[in-house]
Design an enzyme around this catalytic site. Structure first.
Site, PDB file in Angstrom:
ATOM      1  N   LYS A 107      -2.971   3.321  12.907  1.00 11.23           N
ATOM      2  CA  LYS A 107      -3.477   3.988  11.704  1.00 11.23           C
ATOM      3  C   LYS A 107      -3.765   2.941  10.636  1.00 11.23           C
ATOM      4  O   LYS A 107      -2.942   2.060  10.381  1.00 11.23           O
ATOM      5  CB  LYS A 107      -2.422   4.982  11.205  1.00 11.23           C
ATOM      6  CG  LYS A 107      -2.882   5.894  10.091  1.00 11.23           C
ATOM      7  CD  LYS A 107      -1.769   6.898   9.750  1.00 11.23           C
ATOM      8  CE  LYS A 107      -2.193   7.840   8.644  1.00 11.23           C
ATOM      9  NZ  LYS A 107      -1.103   8.781   8.296  1.00 11.23           N
ATOM     10  N   HIS A 109      -4.534   3.627   7.389  1.00  3.64           N
ATOM     11  CA  HIS A 109      -4.316   4.129   6.032  1.00  3.64           C
ATOM     12  C   HIS A 109      -2.925   4.764   5.978  1.00  3.64           C
ATOM     13  O   HIS A 109      -2.245   4.852   6.997  1.00  3.64           O
ATOM     14  CB  HIS A 109      -5.397   5.150   5.638  1.00  3.64           C
ATOM     15  CG  HIS A 109      -5.432   6.358   6.529  1.00  3.64           C
ATOM     16  ND1 HIS A 109      -6.007   6.342   7.782  1.00  3.64           N
ATOM     17  CD2 HIS A 109      -4.929   7.613   6.363  1.00  3.64           C
ATOM     18  CE1 HIS A 109      -5.889   7.535   8.340  1.00  3.64           C
ATOM     19  NE2 HIS A 109      -5.238   8.314   7.505  1.00  3.64           N
TER      20      HIS A 109
END
Length: 218
Positions: A107, A109
Site C-alpha cells: 500500500k 498511502h
C-alpha cells in the site's frame, strides 16, 4: 450428505502450486453439525499434537505450538483462519497472540507497506488453508525473515500431499526436512477414508489426483 470438506470440480483451479488442480478445497464449507466447531477442533489438534510429540528426543514442544506470540495469516485465506484461531485461542486459554497479515500488493498511502497488524516479534505460528507445493509457506517465511522472529511452525487445514519444489518428497515433508514443523488437520489420504461422506465419483477423482501428483513421505 454434505461433503467434508467441500470439494468442487472445475476445469482448472488456479493456485500457487504448478500442479493444475481440478479440485477446489473450500474449508469455509466444513459443516459444524458433522465435525463440531472447526476452530475448537484446530485448538484440540494443537493440544493433542503436543501430547503426541512430547518426548525427550523430539524437541517439538520447545519449537512449535506450546508457546507462540504471533499468529501470521498469509493473504488471503490465511487471514480469516488466523483471526478465528486467535480469538478462540484467547477465549479458551486466556493467552493472547498478536495477529499479523500481509498484503499481496504494498500500500502506497495511509500506513503504507505490506504489513497489517502488530509488528512481528517473538515466536510466530503460520496458519493457512492448504499446503500444495509449499510455495505459499515459503513466501510467508521469506516475508517474516524481514523481522526479528522465530518461526515456530505452520498449521494448515489440508495437506494435498503434492510433491514439493526441490525434491520428490511431499511439500510438507520437504519443509519439515528444512527445519519447519508442519502440521495439518487433514490430508488427502484422510479424505479418501471419508467414503461415507464423499461421492464415489469424487473419491475416484481424488485417487487419480493423488496417484499422479503425490510426493514421497519422510
Amino acid at each position: 450428505m454434505k461433503t467434508i470438506p467441500s470439494l468442487s470440480s472445475r476445469a482448472f483451479v488456479p493456485h500457487k502450486s504448478p500442479v493444475e488442480s481440478r479440485k477446489y478445497f473450500n474449508g469455509d464449507a466444513i459443516d459444524p453439525n458433522l465435525v463440531g466447531d472447526p476452530i475448537a477442533s484446530a485448538l484440540q489438534f494443537i493440544r493433542s499434537s503436543l501430547e503426541q510429540y512430547n518426548s525427550p528426543d523430539s524437541g517439538i514442544v520447545d519449537s512449535i505450538f506450546s508457546i507462540f506470540d504471533v499468529i501470521f495469516g498469509p493473504a488471503y485465506k490465511g487471514i480469516p483462519l488466523a483471526s478465528a484461531v486467535g480469538i478462540s485461542y484467547f477465549e479458551k486459554t486466556g493467552n493472547k497472540a498478536d495477529l499479523v497479515f500481509d498484503r499481496k500488493e504494498a500500500k502506497d498511502h495511509g500506513e503504507g507497506g505490506s504489513l497489517i497488524g502488530a509488528l512481528p516479534k517473538g515466536n510466530v505460528l503460520i496458519i493457512d488453508d492448504v499446503v500444495s507445493s509449499g510455495l505459499a509457506i515459503r513466501e510467508a517465511q521469506a516475508f517474516l525473515k524481514n523481522y526479528d522472529v522465530n518461526i515456530a511452525g505452520a498449521l494448515v487445514t489440508l495437506d494435498r500431499q503434492e510433491q514439493g519444489q526441490n525434491s520428490k518428497l511431499m511439500a510438507s515433508s520437504e519443509l519439515i526436512n528444512e527445519g519447519l514443523d508442519v502440521l495439518s488437520l487433514i490430508s488427502l489420504d484422510d479424505l479418501l477414508d471419508a467414503d461415507e461422506m464423499i461421492d464415489e465419483s469424487v473419491l475416484q477423482s481424488i485417487r487419480n489426483y493423488r496417484d499422479e501428483f503425490r510426493g514421497e513421505n519422510v
